[in-house]
Design an enzyme around this catalytic site. Structure first.
Site, PDB file in Angstrom:
ATOM      1  N   SER A 151       0.832  -1.194   0.000  1.00  0.00           N
ATOM      2  CA  SER A 151       0.000   0.000   0.000  1.00  0.00           C
ATOM      3  C   SER A 151       0.875   1.257   0.000  1.00  0.00           C
ATOM      4  CB  SER A 151      -0.960  -0.036   1.192  1.00  0.00           C
ATOM      5  OG  SER A 151      -1.878   1.014   1.143  1.00  0.00           O
ATOM      6  N   ASP A 310      -2.546   6.084  -4.014  1.00  0.00           N
ATOM      7  CA  ASP A 310      -1.383   5.390  -3.476  1.00  0.00           C
ATOM      8  C   ASP A 310      -0.895   4.323  -4.462  1.00  0.00           C
ATOM      9  OD1 ASP A 310      -3.406   3.544  -3.108  1.00  0.00           O
ATOM     10  OD2 ASP A 310      -2.839   3.015  -1.064  1.00  0.00           O
ATOM     11  N   ASP A 312      -0.912   1.096  -4.877  1.00  0.00           N
ATOM     12  CA  ASP A 312      -1.793   0.050  -5.397  1.00  0.00           C
ATOM     13  C   ASP A 312      -3.173   0.596  -5.761  1.00  0.00           C
ATOM     14  OD1 ASP A 312      -2.396   0.341  -2.608  1.00  0.00           O
ATOM     15  OD2 ASP A 312      -3.405  -1.597  -2.629  1.00  0.00           O
ATOM     16  N   ASP A 314      -5.768   1.869  -4.286  1.00  0.00           N
ATOM     17  CA  ASP A 314      -7.043   1.631  -3.612  1.00  0.00           C
ATOM     18  C   ASP A 314      -7.466   2.840  -2.771  1.00  0.00           C
ATOM     19  OD1 ASP A 314      -5.138   1.295  -1.592  1.00  0.00           O
ATOM     20  OD2 ASP A 314      -6.068  -0.504  -0.753  1.00  0.00           O
TER      21      ASP A 314
END
Length: 579
Positions: A151, A310, A312, A314
């Site tokens: 993340s 961010d 990834d 999400d």
């Protein structure tokens, strides 16, 4: 030879001498093992698989992220699927990854382990956002998904998440089974892998990419509320976007362009898929430093909105031009309030607003969106922290017909509107935030002025989260002792203000006026929450992925200044209480 029965230095020697340990890791281990404290931390425990998977430094050791700890948990998943049978093996597992060091290697290693068990694997041909993984599990009716990502953590970290068949993070019971199977592995180096070429030729490992991208992008076209508004405003609304060196870069141009937002300027230095995250101290859209480069570009192009996702993709954060002519980073709670108000305003205008609609949030998120939702006459629901609980509520509404999900959020910059994804989706959030900006632009206002308008109508809300670090191998025991101490001592006032209600989500009890009642609306969780006489709430929650305890404070006041002063006062008072 079970590693748990070895002494620490025996474990280190076993790793150093194992023929399966890559040469690079052997050298890294030789250097790091000179430090006894490092050995204690890296080999003194197994890497914890918590509420959001596992996350750790990329180093040798049982308490680190490396090929072998990834292999161990993947073997646990494979054994669970073996137990479930042929139908589940055929449904298979989707594997996705972010741009971090070793992410692609970890993803392929997991694929080869699952393939060795004859489990169907759908492996993305390159990095993709976490929400697309969630979508793909549902789209392909797979049994599970694996996301390799840390993340927003610094570059030294990586992580591993497991998703269930609904596209949400795998429920606790199934995770417990995976962990149980993983812990039964005698030798972390003996996990079997298949041959990539053979598994590809057999079709056991299938590469996926554009075929799924198109389906996901088509669903993203259902997110926005008012296409006419976007058509009228978007061309004159410059927006700056930064993927923070991450997976948002893969799809952003198509996401914005296909939904009417063509005046979008990407931050060039942060559009590079760079595992060093070279332009930011930490690739975290909660951090003001992450917006430094975006602000420079925004000033050049005259943008009033900067969006960042961010690595990834999400979570989404944004900065807006405020009344002082400066770019101000909004909190996740403020973003959620703006989205709630705009979404329901738009649905009311189109005749879609009904009492069956429901907004869902975590118990540590702001009350302002609920206050707004109540003013529109729709339902609200609190769930435990973790987006999987929002996913479970979506499934409950769908199965029972007791309501219709319209929006879910967490204060940590996680948002979801359409349930073709069952995890937070920054691409959905980016589209909605762009439309929010278009809405206020159509009224001659900035987003910051729109937020002030909400505050004047509903009150000035402020929230703050602080973390108490619990480092070292005894970090978990420190956290446990702190929580036990609070449970054993009745807190009747904080900063001189009376505690009106106290909730213990582990004991599943609430105390009001000295009377204890049980509540069963939530699964058990290690969370304490206090409600004070002045509408303040304070919650305490150990992190599921890091050795720290989070203290959340939420207040409501008559001005921005008073609200923030009260947050500071309560954080200080609670810190004194913990000491």
């Amino acid at each position: 030879m079970k590693e748990k029965k070895m002494t620490l230095m025996t474990q280190v020697k076993y790793w150093q001498e194992n023929e399966n340990l890559p040469l690079e890791m052997k050298q890294q281990l030789a250097d790091l093992a000179q430090n006894p404290d490092w050995v204690q931390d890296a080999f003194g425990a197994d890497l914890e698989f918590g509420t959001a998977g596992m996350r750790g430094l990329m180093e040798p050791g049982t308490n680190r992220m490396n090929l072998f700890t990834v292999g161990k948990i993947t073997e646990g998943l494979a054994r669970l699927i073996d137990e479930l049978g042929a139908e589940y093996k055929a449904r298979g597992v989707v594997i996705c990854y972010d741009p971090r060091y070793n992410s692609a290697a970890f993803a392929q290693h997991a694929a080869l382990i699952l393939g060795a068990h004859g489990i169907q694997v759908y492996l993305f041909d390159s990095l993709r956002p976490t929400p697309e993984l969630s979508f793909t599990i549902r789209y392909l009716t797979a049994y599970a998904g694996i996301m390799i990502t840390a993340s927003h953590n610094p570059k030294q970290y990586n992580g591993y998440k497991i998703y269930g068949p609904d596209g949400g993070q795998m429920p606790p019971a199934e995770v417990d089974s995976v962990v149980k199977y993983a812990e039964a592995i005698d030798d972390i180096f003996a996990v079997q892998t298949g041959n990539l070429s053979e598994l590809r030729q057999a079709g056991t490992i299938q590469l996926i990419g554009e075929n799924v991208d198109q389906a996901y992008l088509a669903q993203l076209q259902t997110v926005n509320v008012d296409r006419k508004l976007i058509a009228a405003e978007a061309d004159n609304l410059p927006i700056v976007y930064s993927p923070l060196h991450g997976t948002g870069n893969v799809l952003y141009q198509r996401v914005f362009g296909e939904n009417g937002f063509k005046n979008v300027h990407i931050v060039p230095s942060q559009a590079i898929l760079d595992p060093e995250f070279i332009s930011v101290p930490s690739p975290n859209p909660e951090s003001p430093a992450a917006f430094t480069e975006g602000i420079k570009l925004a000033k050049k192009v005259g943008a009033k909105l900067i969006i960042a996702t961010d690595p990834d993709a999400d979570r989404m954060g944004c900065a807006v031009l405020n009344q002082a002519g400066e770019y101000e980073l909004l909190t996740g709670n403020q973003i959620a309030a703006l989205m709630t108000n705009y979404l329901l305003t738009g649905m009311k205008k189109s005749g879609e607003l009904t009492a069956q609609l429901e907004i869902v949030k975590s118990i540590v998120s702001s009350e302002l969106p609920f206050v707004i939702a109540t003013s529109f006459g729709i339902k609200t629901k609190n769930v435990l922290t973790g987006f999987k609980y929002i996913g479970e509520e979506i499934e409950h509404l769908n199965q029972t017909g007791s309501g219709k999900f319209v929006f879910g959020f967490e204060e940590s910059y996680g948002f979801l509107f359409k349930d073709f994804v069952r995890d937070k989706d920054s691409l959905q959030a980016a589209l909605m935030m762009a439309e929010v900006a278009a809405y206020y632009s159509s009224r001659g206002l900035t987003v910051a002025e729109g937020l002030e308008e909400l505050s004047q109508q509903f009150g000035y809300f402020a929230e703050e989260t602080k973390s108490i670090e619990m480092t070292g191998l005894d970090g978990l025991s420190k956290m446990k002792a702190m929580m036990e101490k609070l449970r054993s001592e009745t807190v009747t006032e904080i900063a001189g203000v009376q505690v009106m209600r106290y909730e213990d989500y582990l004991a599943q009890t609430a105390v009001v006026d000295g009377k204890t009642t049980a509540f069963t609306d939530y699964p058990k969780a290690d969370v304490l929450k206090y409600y004070l006489a002045d509408d303040t709430w304070i919650a305490l929650r150990p992190s599921g992925t890091e050795p720290k305890v989070k203290v959340y404070v939420g207040v409501r006041s008559d001005s921005t200044e008073h609200a923030h002063a009260n947050v500071t006062r309560y954080q200080s008072a609670f810190a004194e209480l913990l000491n």
